[in-house]
Write a protein that holds these residues in place. Sequence first.
Motif, PDB file in Angstrom:
ATOM      1  N   LYS A 129       3.009   4.975  -1.503  1.00  0.00           N
ATOM      2  CA  LYS A 129       3.147   4.670  -2.912  1.00  0.00           C
ATOM      3  C   LYS A 129       3.943   3.380  -3.047  1.00  0.00           C
ATOM      4  CE  LYS A 129       2.903   9.479  -4.566  1.00  0.00           C
ATOM      5  NZ  LYS A 129       1.632   9.337  -5.312  1.00  0.00           N
ATOM      6  N   THR A 130       4.041   2.889  -4.252  1.00  0.00           N
ATOM      7  CA  THR A 130       4.855   1.688  -4.471  1.00  0.00           C
ATOM      8  C   THR A 130       6.330   2.060  -4.457  1.00  0.00           C
ATOM      9  OG1 THR A 130       4.923   1.904  -6.876  1.00  0.00           O
ATOM     10  CG2 THR A 130       3.029   0.726  -5.920  1.00  0.00           C
ATOM     11  N   ARG A 131       7.168   1.071  -4.250  1.00  0.00           N
ATOM     12  CA  ARG A 131       8.611   1.312  -4.288  1.00  0.00           C
ATOM     13  C   ARG A 131       9.024   1.865  -5.654  1.00  0.00           C
ATOM     14  NH1 ARG A 131      13.251  -0.800  -1.506  1.00  0.00           N
ATOM     15  NH2 ARG A 131      15.113  -0.706  -2.842  1.00  0.00           N
ATOM     16  N   ALA A 132       8.411   1.363  -6.710  1.00  0.00           N
ATOM     17  CA  ALA A 132       8.747   1.844  -8.051  1.00  0.00           C
ATOM     18  C   ALA A 132       8.402   3.323  -8.211  1.00  0.00           C
ATOM     19  CB  ALA A 132       8.015   1.011  -9.098  1.00  0.00           C
ATOM     20  N   GLU A 133       7.284   3.741  -7.639  1.00  0.00           N
ATOM     21  CA  GLU A 133       6.915   5.160  -7.709  1.00  0.00           C
ATOM     22  C   GLU A 133       7.911   6.017  -6.942  1.00  0.00           C
ATOM     23  OE1 GLU A 133       2.222   5.794  -7.963  1.00  0.00           O
ATOM     24  OE2 GLU A 133       2.781   4.396  -6.365  1.00  0.00           O
ATOM     25  N   TYR A 134       8.287   5.573  -5.751  1.00  0.00           N
ATOM     26  CA  TYR A 134       9.279   6.319  -4.975  1.00  0.00           C
ATOM     27  C   TYR A 134      10.603   6.416  -5.744  1.00  0.00           C
ATOM     28  CZ  TYR A 134       6.315   5.809  -0.772  1.00  0.00           C
ATOM     29  OH  TYR A 134       5.295   5.867   0.154  1.00  0.00           O
ATOM     30  N   ALA A 135      10.991   5.325  -6.394  1.00  0.00           N
ATOM     31  CA  ALA A 135      12.238   5.333  -7.160  1.00  0.00           C
ATOM     32  C   ALA A 135      12.148   6.303  -8.327  1.00  0.00           C
ATOM     33  CB  ALA A 135      12.551   3.922  -7.658  1.00  0.00           C
ATOM     34  N   ARG A 136      11.010   6.319  -9.003  1.00  0.00           N
ATOM     35  CA  ARG A 136      10.836   7.228 -10.127  1.00  0.00           C
ATOM     36  C   ARG A 136      10.899   8.678  -9.671  1.00  0.00           C
ATOM     37  NH1 ARG A 136      11.953   8.967 -14.899  1.00  0.00           N
ATOM     38  NH2 ARG A 136      10.237   9.990 -16.011  1.00  0.00           N
ATOM     39  N   LEU A 137      10.247   9.012  -8.569  1.00  0.00           N
ATOM     40  CA  LEU A 137      10.271  10.384  -8.045  1.00  0.00           C
ATOM     41  C   LEU A 137      11.688  10.780  -7.625  1.00  0.00           C
ATOM     42  CD1 LEU A 137       6.938  10.219  -6.033  1.00  0.00           C
ATOM     43  CD2 LEU A 137       7.400  11.783  -7.941  1.00  0.00           C
ATOM     44  N   ARG A 138      12.422   9.832  -7.099  1.00  0.00           N
ATOM     45  CA  ARG A 138      13.826  10.100  -6.739  1.00  0.00           C
ATOM     46  C   ARG A 138      14.641  10.426  -7.991  1.00  0.00           C
ATOM     47  NH1 ARG A 138      17.426  11.725  -3.278  1.00  0.00           N
ATOM     48  NH2 ARG A 138      19.169  10.390  -2.751  1.00  0.00           N
ATOM     49  N   GLU A 139      14.419   9.684  -9.058  1.00  0.00           N
ATOM     50  CA  GLU A 139      15.114   9.940 -10.318  1.00  0.00           C
ATOM     51  C   GLU A 139      14.776  11.322 -10.875  1.00  0.00           C
ATOM     52  OE1 GLU A 139      13.806   6.768 -12.759  1.00  0.00           O
ATOM     53  OE2 GLU A 139      15.063   5.242 -11.767  1.00  0.00           O
ATOM     54  N   GLN A 140      13.553  11.788 -10.609  1.00  0.00           N
ATOM     55  CA  GLN A 140      13.122  13.079 -11.135  1.00  0.00           C
ATOM     56  C   GLN A 140      13.566  14.258 -10.264  1.00  0.00           C
ATOM     57  OE1 GLN A 140       9.030  11.475 -11.544  1.00  0.00           O
ATOM     58  NE2 GLN A 140       9.000  12.472 -13.542  1.00  0.00           N
ATOM     59  N   GLY A 141      14.207  13.953  -9.143  1.00  0.00           N
ATOM     60  CA  GLY A 141      14.778  15.024  -8.344  1.00  0.00           C
ATOM     61  C   GLY A 141      14.354  15.099  -6.902  1.00  0.00           C
ATOM     62  N   ALA A 142      13.375  14.281  -6.480  1.00  0.00           N
ATOM     63  CA  ALA A 142      12.964  14.298  -5.075  1.00  0.00           C
ATOM     64  C   ALA A 142      14.120  13.861  -4.185  1.00  0.00           C
ATOM     65  CB  ALA A 142      11.765  13.386  -4.858  1.00  0.00           C
ATOM     66  N   THR A 143      14.305  14.549  -3.061  1.00  0.00           N
ATOM     67  CA  THR A 143      15.421  14.252  -2.178  1.00  0.00           C
ATOM     68  C   THR A 143      14.988  13.780  -0.791  1.00  0.00           C
ATOM     69  OG1 THR A 143      15.501  16.572  -1.483  1.00  0.00           O
ATOM     70  CG2 THR A 143      16.921  15.935  -3.320  1.00  0.00           C
ATOM     71  N   SER A 144      13.783  14.200  -0.373  1.00  0.00           N
ATOM     72  CA  SER A 144      13.312  13.901   0.977  1.00  0.00           C
ATOM     73  C   SER A 144      11.836  13.522   0.917  1.00  0.00           C
ATOM     74  CB  SER A 144      13.493  15.119   1.898  1.00  0.00           C
ATOM     75  OG  SER A 144      14.808  15.623   1.830  1.00  0.00           O
ATOM     76  N   TYR A 145      11.376  12.831   1.963  1.00  0.00           N
ATOM     77  CA  TYR A 145       9.977  12.390   1.971  1.00  0.00           C
ATOM     78  C   TYR A 145       9.488  12.317   3.414  1.00  0.00           C
ATOM     79  CZ  TYR A 145       5.988  10.148  -0.381  1.00  0.00           C
ATOM     80  OH  TYR A 145       4.755   9.876  -0.931  1.00  0.00           O
ATOM     81  N   ILE A 146       8.325  12.892   3.652  1.00  0.00           N
ATOM     82  CA  ILE A 146       7.665  12.788   4.955  1.00  0.00           C
ATOM     83  C   ILE A 146       6.535  11.781   4.837  1.00  0.00           C
ATOM     84  CG2 ILE A 146       6.236  13.987   6.661  1.00  0.00           C
ATOM     85  CD1 ILE A 146       7.807  16.544   5.970  1.00  0.00           C
ATOM     86  N   ILE A 147       6.536  10.792   5.720  1.00  0.00           N
ATOM     87  CA  ILE A 147       5.467   9.805   5.737  1.00  0.00           C
ATOM     88  C   ILE A 147       5.140   9.504   7.201  1.00  0.00           C
ATOM     89  CG2 ILE A 147       7.138   7.913   5.424  1.00  0.00           C
ATOM     90  CD1 ILE A 147       4.781   6.560   3.728  1.00  0.00           C
ATOM     91  N   LYS A 148       4.304  10.318   7.783  1.00  0.00           N
ATOM     92  CA  LYS A 148       4.001  10.225   9.212  1.00  0.00           C
ATOM     93  C   LYS A 148       3.217   8.947   9.512  1.00  0.00           C
ATOM     94  CE  LYS A 148       3.737  15.256   9.555  1.00  0.00           C
ATOM     95  NZ  LYS A 148       2.874  16.426   9.886  1.00  0.00           N
ATOM     96  N   HIS A 149       3.654   8.265  10.552  1.00  0.00           N
ATOM     97  CA  HIS A 149       2.941   7.052  10.948  1.00  0.00           C
ATOM     98  C   HIS A 149       1.739   7.373  11.833  1.00  0.00           C
ATOM     99  CE1 HIS A 149       5.532   7.701  14.436  1.00  0.00           C
ATOM    100  NE2 HIS A 149       4.688   6.965  15.122  1.00  0.00           N
ATOM    101  N   GLU A 150       1.685   8.594  12.392  1.00  0.00           N
ATOM    102  CA  GLU A 150       0.588   9.140  13.207  1.00  0.00           C
ATOM    103  C   GLU A 150       0.487   8.509  14.595  1.00  0.00           C
ATOM    104  OE1 GLU A 150      -0.005  11.689  11.863  1.00  0.00           O
ATOM    105  OE2 GLU A 150      -0.643  11.570   9.795  1.00  0.00           O
ATOM    106  N   THR A 151       0.481   7.193  14.684  1.00  0.00           N
ATOM    107  CA  THR A 151       0.540   6.504  15.979  1.00  0.00           C
ATOM    108  C   THR A 151       1.099   5.102  15.764  1.00  0.00           C
ATOM    109  OG1 THR A 151      -0.717   5.588  17.855  1.00  0.00           O
ATOM    110  CG2 THR A 151      -1.893   5.791  15.764  1.00  0.00           C
ATOM    111  N   SER A 152       1.944   4.664  16.698  1.00  0.00           N
ATOM    112  CA  SER A 152       2.526   3.326  16.623  1.00  0.00           C
ATOM    113  C   SER A 152       1.646   2.276  17.295  1.00  0.00           C
ATOM    114  CB  SER A 152       3.910   3.320  17.288  1.00  0.00           C
ATOM    115  OG  SER A 152       3.805   3.691  18.657  1.00  0.00           O
ATOM    116  N   ASP A 153       0.530   2.701  17.873  1.00  0.00           N
ATOM    117  CA  ASP A 153      -0.433   1.777  18.455  1.00  0.00           C
ATOM    118  C   ASP A 153      -1.168   1.095  17.295  1.00  0.00           C
ATOM    119  OD1 ASP A 153      -2.993   0.766  19.381  1.00  0.00           O
ATOM    120  OD2 ASP A 153      -2.692   1.891  21.237  1.00  0.00           O
TER     121      ASP A 153
END
Length: 329
Positions: A129-153
Amino acid sequence: MLDERDIRTMLMLQGSEREELFTQARAARTGVFGDRVVVRAVIEVTNLCRVDCDFCPMRRSNTRTNDVFHQTPTEMIETAIGVHALGVDVICFQGGEVPQTTASVGAALPTIAELYGGRVELLLNLGNKTRAEYARLREQGATSYIIKHETSDVDLHLRMRHEALDRRLACTADLLDLGYRVGSGMIIGLPAQSLDSIARDIVLCRDMGVHMMSAAPFVPAPDTPLAGAPAGDVELTLNVLAAMRLAQPEWTIPSVSAMRASVEGGQRRGFDAGANVIVFNATPADVRDKYLIYGKDRKVSDYEYVMDVIAQADLTPGGSVFLTETGRP
């Protein structure tokens, strides 16, 4: 500090050397967390996705043939009430990567936080998501986020997800900068994946400063380009879990349901290798079968099942390790 060469060596261990690796991983876990296993509930909010990952049946190319759903905020809140009644204080909202979840999940978060009196870890797994979306979700109460990179290759990531790794890592950096507790993770056994790249996965995530890490054996799923590919090696995945624990003892590391899908008793064995998190599925039954992460025949872990796995591992169920005295990570 372990480097890529050290970790690669761990990934190849077998026999008595492997058992010693697991013993060291369990000791490292105990040193930080004792015998506590974090119990999470997952609520799957939508099977819509804009990404066309080769390993996922919910890929964009399948949208027209899948029976799509998107839960309303009211439905999410109703499910969270049931989770609260179980005494579980970590709720993960998981869904395909679409912009609509910013509004739908975000609308549910304040009410759920209030239900818990603020003492709840509201964990999201909703993709880029955009940084603004992440910031908005944080304001609404989100505390943690999983964003798996799956592979670094870099090349493998592009072939599997049809998007650049750099974009995923930029989202990870945004989340960390905004004060989220952040999780990453990888799939073990993707076609053409090397042990060197798996070792780099672990070092990359340690260097980024994430708080949670996971490894899941690849599960070939129907209606995907990789449907006929061989499954990921659970034994290698166990070595990866142990190496992760020793590389960063403070990580919360789940024994994922894909371990169960691949080998009977595999999820319990994840705790033998140093894992300290398990997730049960709280998604309402009427939409659960539409969430096709491993296909329609996936094994769904309920609350009773995860309690039994924890007991078999001779560990103790517990809550979030990120909640502070104020209740907010």
